[in-house]
Design a protein around this motif. Sequence first.
Motif, mmCIF file in Angstrom:
data_model
loop_
_atom_site.group_PDB
_atom_site.id
_atom_site.type_symbol
_atom_site.label_atom_id
_atom_site.label_comp_id
_atom_site.label_asym_id
_atom_site.label_seq_id
_atom_site.Cartn_x
_atom_site.Cartn_y
_atom_site.Cartn_z
ATOM 1 N N ASN A 132 45.798 41.017 29.978
ATOM 2 C CA ASN A 132 47.270 40.413 29.064
ATOM 3 C C ASN A 132 46.471 39.877 27.652
ATOM 4 O OD1 ASN A 132 49.006 38.514 28.362
ATOM 5 N ND2 ASN A 132 49.124 37.510 30.128
ATOM 6 N N ASP B 120 47.897 38.150 25.396
ATOM 7 C CA ASP B 120 48.831 37.163 24.826
ATOM 8 C C ASP B 120 47.741 36.261 23.832
ATOM 9 O OD1 ASP B 120 47.341 35.348 26.579
ATOM 10 O OD2 ASP B 120 48.844 35.050 27.815
ATOM 11 N N PHE C 197 42.717 30.153 33.435
ATOM 12 C CA PHE C 197 44.115 30.360 32.566
ATOM 13 C C PHE C 197 44.796 31.660 33.169
ATOM 14 C CE2 PHE C 197 42.131 27.458 29.478
ATOM 15 C CZ PHE C 197 42.975 26.577 29.534
ATOM 16 N N ASP C 198 44.102 32.613 33.582
ATOM 17 C CA ASP C 198 44.756 33.687 33.759
ATOM 18 C C ASP C 198 44.120 34.702 34.744
ATOM 19 O OD1 ASP C 198 46.197 36.392 33.652
ATOM 20 O OD2 ASP C 198 45.911 36.322 31.596
ATOM 21 N N ASP C 199 44.593 34.652 36.046
ATOM 22 C CA ASP C 199 43.964 35.327 37.105
ATOM 23 C C ASP C 199 44.095 36.927 37.066
ATOM 24 O OD1 ASP C 199 46.481 35.327 37.937
ATOM 25 O OD2 ASP C 199 46.281 34.201 39.885
ATOM 26 N N SER C 200 44.887 37.505 35.891
ATOM 27 C CA SER C 200 44.989 38.671 36.140
ATOM 28 C C SER C 200 43.909 39.449 35.498
ATOM 29 C CB SER C 200 46.208 39.231 35.564
ATOM 30 O OG SER C 200 46.281 38.898 34.010
ATOM 31 N N LEU C 201 42.993 38.857 34.953
ATOM 32 C CA LEU C 201 41.907 39.351 34.087
ATOM 33 C C LEU C 201 40.857 40.047 35.067
ATOM 34 C CD1 LEU C 201 41.232 36.431 31.710
ATOM 35 C CD2 LEU C 201 42.575 38.441 31.323
ATOM 36 N N ASN D 162 45.021 34.193 25.311
ATOM 37 C CA ASN D 162 43.687 35.071 25.819
ATOM 38 C C ASN D 162 42.957 35.515 24.554
ATOM 39 O OD1 ASN D 162 43.973 34.775 28.666
ATOM 40 N ND2 ASN D 162 45.053 36.610 28.782
#
Length: 106
Positions: free
Chosen positions: A70, A72, A50-54, A75
Amino acid sequence: MIKVDVIKTDAHYTSMEVSGHAGSGDAGYDLVCAGVSSIMTGALNAFDSFDDSLNLSLTEEPRITIELTNKDELNQNLFRFVLIQLETVAHMYPEYIRILEKEVTS
């Protein structure tokens, strides 16, 4: 014992670290470790998809870390979902898993 350390910053989940071994059974037959490992492997896969910035990590120790960069709603909901699963295991096997939540302010 498995240790779960959860950090909340300003009422938002920001990180979780899971480490240790339950010791509830012989190696390869420890159902508590197997359950927690399954929960956390699924969590790493879900967060990554879902989120590759973690910041996600899994080491040999074993130690699994999830750091939310993030915060949001998605998350936060995924994080809470994982925490509820771990709390369920801790409720059933309190002698093998400990969850500590810490609130910090920025």
